[in-house]
Design an enzyme around this catalytic site. Structure first.
Site, PDB file in Angstrom:
ATOM      1  N   GLU A  74       0.968   3.871   1.836  1.00 55.91           N
ATOM      2  CA  GLU A  74       1.463   4.267   3.156  1.00 55.91           C
ATOM      3  C   GLU A  74       2.652   3.408   3.585  1.00 55.91           C
ATOM      4  OE1 GLU A  74      -1.682   3.519   2.174  1.00 55.91           O
ATOM      5  OE2 GLU A  74      -3.102   4.155   3.717  1.00 55.91           O
TER       6      GLU A  74
ATOM      7  N   CYS B 231      -2.285  -0.410   7.550  1.00 53.44           N
ATOM      8  CA  CYS B 231      -1.509   0.823   7.408  1.00 53.44           C
ATOM      9  C   CYS B 231      -1.576   1.663   8.678  1.00 53.44           C
ATOM     10  CB  CYS B 231      -1.992   1.606   6.199  1.00 53.44           C
ATOM     11  SG  CYS B 231      -1.617   0.769   4.639  1.00 53.44           S
TER      12      CYS B 231
ATOM     13  N   CYS C 278      -6.156   1.786   5.929  1.00 52.98           N
ATOM     14  CA  CYS C 278      -6.757   0.545   6.416  1.00 52.98           C
ATOM     15  C   CYS C 278      -6.114   0.199   7.772  1.00 52.98           C
ATOM     16  CB  CYS C 278      -6.539  -0.581   5.417  1.00 52.98           C
ATOM     17  SG  CYS C 278      -4.813  -1.095   5.249  1.00 52.98           S
TER      18      CYS C 278
ATOM     19  N   HIS D  42       0.857  -1.188   0.000  1.00 50.04           N
ATOM     20  CA  HIS D  42       0.000   0.000   0.000  1.00 50.04           C
ATOM     21  C   HIS D  42       0.891   1.235   0.000  1.00 50.04           C
ATOM     22  CE1 HIS D  42      -3.841  -1.979   1.862  1.00 50.04           C
ATOM     23  NE2 HIS D  42      -3.304  -2.724   0.911  1.00 50.04           N
TER      24      HIS D  42
END
EC number: 3.5.4.33
Length: 153
Positions: free
Chosen positions: A54, A85, A82, A52
């Site tokens: 992040e 993260c 999420c 992801h």
């Protein structure tokens, strides 16, 4: 640069991710008023569900700075993180989290498990949602709208 410019950089990362066929989420990590790392989602490119934006920005910043903690850093991301993260942000000791669009289905900060509100959370950043929310949401909705529409070949 200022917060608006940092979020603009995250939006550019999101758009680039979308152009690569990734879900268009972008992130920039800022320390001492400068961007230390930037990333867009790369889950498909890396065949890695943890890639992801992040996570990648955190990894790149830690590598660049040669440290595992990012105390004093601010993270700008186009979508509410999420739970995975949110945990990484906590573990990295990021000072502030700024995000664009809320994510009622997959978010882990203001929705879902609300990671930072849990008693097991050791560090909670200051959280500011709704930064460039309209632009962030538009990038995502357009990306998914184009995938739902039949091809006009």
């Amino acid at each position: 640069m200022n917060g608006t410019e940092f979020m603009q950089a995250a939006l550019e990362e999101a758009e680039a991710a979308g152009e690569r066929g990734e879900v268009p989420v972008g992130a920039v990590l800022v320390m001492d008023g400068r961007i230390v790392a930037r990333a867009g989602n790369e889950t498909r490119a890396q065949n890695d569900p943890t890639a992801h934006a992040e996570i990648l920005a955190i990894r790149r910043a830690c590598d660049t700075l040669g440290q595992e903690r990012l105390t004093g850093a601010d993270l700008y991301v186009t979508l509410e993180p999420c739970a995975m993260c949110a945990a990484a942000i906590s573990f990295a000791r990021i000072r502030r989290l700024y995000f664009g669009a809320s994510d009622p289905k997959g978010g882990g900060v203001e929705h879902g498990g609300r990671f930072y509100a849990q008693p097991t959370c050791h560090h909670a950043p200051d959280v500011y949602g709704g930064i460039a929310e309209t632009q962030s949401a538009h990038i995502l909705t357009e990306f998914f709208r184009l995938r739902r529409e039949p091809s006009q070949d």
